[in-house]
Design an enzyme around this catalytic site. Structure first.
Site, PDB file in Angstrom:
ATOM      1  N   ASP A 124       0.667  -1.189   0.050  1.00  0.00           N
ATOM      2  CA  ASP A 124      -0.137  -0.030   0.135  1.00  0.00           C
ATOM      3  C   ASP A 124       0.874   1.231  -0.094  1.00  0.00           C
ATOM      4  O   ASP A 124       1.713   1.584   0.900  1.00  0.00           O
ATOM      5  CB  ASP A 124      -0.877  -0.102   1.273  1.00  0.00           C
ATOM      6  CG  ASP A 124      -1.852   1.281   1.251  1.00  0.00           C
ATOM      7  OD1 ASP A 124      -2.776   1.128   0.755  1.00  0.00           O
ATOM      8  OD2 ASP A 124      -1.398   2.193   1.954  1.00  0.00           O
TER       9      ASP A 124
ATOM     10  N   TYR B 249       2.808   9.686   0.253  1.00  0.00           N
ATOM     11  CA  TYR B 249       3.838   9.146   0.868  1.00  0.00           C
ATOM     12  C   TYR B 249       5.367   9.143   0.655  1.00  0.00           C
ATOM     13  O   TYR B 249       6.242   8.765   1.132  1.00  0.00           O
ATOM     14  CB  TYR B 249       3.517   7.347   1.232  1.00  0.00           C
ATOM     15  CG  TYR B 249       2.349   7.188   1.622  1.00  0.00           C
ATOM     16  CD1 TYR B 249       1.252   8.062   2.410  1.00  0.00           C
ATOM     17  CD2 TYR B 249       1.516   5.906   1.332  1.00  0.00           C
ATOM     18  CE1 TYR B 249       0.266   7.617   3.050  1.00  0.00           C
ATOM     19  CE2 TYR B 249       0.449   5.560   2.120  1.00  0.00           C
ATOM     20  CZ  TYR B 249      -0.243   6.552   2.639  1.00  0.00           C
ATOM     21  OH  TYR B 249      -1.579   6.004   3.228  1.00  0.00           O
TER      22      TYR B 249
ATOM     23  N   LYS C 142      -2.773   6.026  -4.323  1.00  0.00           N
ATOM     24  CA  LYS C 142      -3.638   6.712  -3.951  1.00  0.00           C
ATOM     25  C   LYS C 142      -3.620   8.118  -4.777  1.00  0.00           C
ATOM     26  O   LYS C 142      -2.262   8.648  -4.639  1.00  0.00           O
ATOM     27  CB  LYS C 142      -3.823   6.839  -2.323  1.00  0.00           C
ATOM     28  CG  LYS C 142      -3.942   5.416  -1.834  1.00  0.00           C
ATOM     29  CD  LYS C 142      -4.357   5.920  -0.118  1.00  0.00           C
ATOM     30  CE  LYS C 142      -3.887   4.288   0.472  1.00  0.00           C
ATOM     31  NZ  LYS C 142      -2.452   4.295   1.010  1.00  0.00           N
TER      32      LYS C 142
ATOM     33  N   HIS D 156      -7.531   9.456  -2.014  1.00  0.00           N
ATOM     34  CA  HIS D 156      -7.084   9.448  -0.394  1.00  0.00           C
ATOM     35  C   HIS D 156      -7.943   9.987   0.424  1.00  0.00           C
ATOM     36  O   HIS D 156      -7.973   9.481   1.456  1.00  0.00           O
ATOM     37  CB  HIS D 156      -5.716  10.040  -0.784  1.00  0.00           C
ATOM     38  CG  HIS D 156      -4.640   9.525   0.398  1.00  0.00           C
ATOM     39  ND1 HIS D 156      -3.407   9.417   0.204  1.00  0.00           N
ATOM     40  CD2 HIS D 156      -4.984   9.038   1.678  1.00  0.00           C
ATOM     41  CE1 HIS D 156      -2.982   9.265   1.097  1.00  0.00           C
ATOM     42  NE2 HIS D 156      -3.735   8.792   2.070  1.00  0.00           N
TER      43      HIS D 156
END
Ligand SMILES: NC(=O)c1ccc[n+]([C@@H]2O[C@H](COP(=O)([O-])OP(=O)(O)OC[C@H]3O[C@@H](n4cnc5c(N)ncnc54)[C@H](OP(=O)(O)O)[C@@H]3O)[C@@H](O)[C@H]2O)c1
Length: 320
Positions: free
Chosen positions: A51, A56, A86, A119
């Site tokens: 994920d 990120y 996302k 997201h």
């Protein structure tokens, strides 16, 4: 030793999702040193679902690890992995969705994602930084952004699409207009924030729930120590000779959701896989069901008098 993680079919095309996934969000975001080696180790241990998210900054090292794993033959083919990424809120504009996904795919060195998620139900100005200013907060145009997500499937760039952090009310609104219904709602879920109402709603509507912060996200800006310090979980773990983390992951697994945990520590990555050959008793499940409920993620940056959400309650549509 490689562990075999159970899978479940979900979404309108019946795609299988591994029920224990590996999170790559390290706080502070962007702290991805050594991630390539960590992911390679995770693949050796048997993790198949990874994920990530544009925000990120873990897509690139994850992509390098996937390429290396394929080269080394740790997995037979790309199809043996399940990769989720996302769309960040500054790309939650109809015309920015496809370019954002193409950028994620470039970072990941992949042709397609298994799952692409919106997201947050939130739109930011394209120029916004990760921590937005008040003037960056724009109304969320759910229908048009979702059309962009649907196009990702039509173009073959994503096998499944879904959302994160959607309340029942927002999911209901989306389901009323979506041509391709969201396959997944990825939300905070752990024994201290069990999401009973949302899970019942999703079960009824055929939306698969994925649990993030299953251990409470200790040490992050969006999590707390509440799960790891919970006395009820401590008692169950001690009595069963398990760790609190294992009790949390097993509990979530027994609720029929998929779980996304994060550990960049070799020993804990392995420990967290040892949850499939035992079960919680009805008494233990009953005790866990009575733990007082507190939402971890407080979203301070998205709440403002000048933005579309004036309070946390409004953001979550007053759902507990
Ligand atoms: N969609 C969204 O909005 C959203 C939001 C948040 C997170 N996520 C995803 O979900 C993933 C997981 O959530 P999360 O990172 O918030 O939290 P989490 O998995 O609940 O907790 C991670 C923390 O627990 C520690 N930990 C892991 N295994 C442990 C064990 N066996 N014993 C003790 N401590 C342990 C980790 O430290 P070590 O690394 O040192 O082991 C880390 O500090 C993220 O990485 C991300 O991919 C999605």
């Amino acid at each position: 030793m490689a562990y075999n993680i159970p899978q479940l079919s979900m979404g309108s095309n019946g795609k299988s999702i591994p029920l224990l996934g590996f999170g790559t969000a390290e706080y502070p975001l962007g702290n991805t040193k050594n991630l390539k080696e960590i992911v390679l180790r995770a693949i050796e241990l048997g993790y198949r679902h990874f994920d990530t998210a544009a925000v990120y900054q873990s897509e690139k090292p994850l992509g390098e690890a996937i390429a290396e794993a394929l080269k080394l033959g740790l997995v037979k083919s790309r199809d043996n992995l399940f990769i989720t990424s996302k769309l960040w809120c500054n790309d939650a504009h109809r015309e920015r969705v496809i370019p954002a996904l193409r950028n994620s795919l470039r970072n990941l060195q992949l042709e397609y994602l298994d799952l692409y998620l919106l997201h947050w139900p939130m739109t930011l100005r394209p120029e916004a930084e990760i921590l937005p200013k008040e003037e960056d907060l724009l109304p969320f145009e759910m229908e048009s952004v979702w059309e962009g997500m649907e196009e990702c499937v039509k173009l073959g760039l994503a096998k499944c699409i879904g959302v994160c952090n959607f309340s029942c009310k927002k999911l209901d609104k989306l389901l009323a207009t979506a041509k391709i219904p969201p396959a997944v709602d990825q939300v905070e879920m752990n024994p201290v924030w069990q999401q009973k109402k949302l899970r019942e709603f999703c079960m009824e509507k055929g939306v698969h729930v994925s649990a993030y912060s299953p251990l409470g996200g200790r040490g992050t800006a969006w999590g707390s120590n509440r799960v790891m310090d919970c006395e009820v979980l401590h008692q169950i773990a001690t009595a069963r000779g398990k760790t609190i983390a294992q009790v949390c992951l097993r509990w979530a697994y027994e609720q029929g959701v998929s779980v996304i945990m994060k550990s960049f520590n070799h020993e804990r990555m392995e420990q967290n896989l040892r949850i499939f050959d035992w079960s919680l008793s009805p008494e233990e499940l009953q005790k866990i069901s009575q733990i007082p409920q507190v939402r971890g993620c407080t979203l301070l940056g998205f709440i403002s008098d000048k933005g579309p959400y004036k309070s946390i309650e409004e953001f979550w549509d007053c759902e507990i």
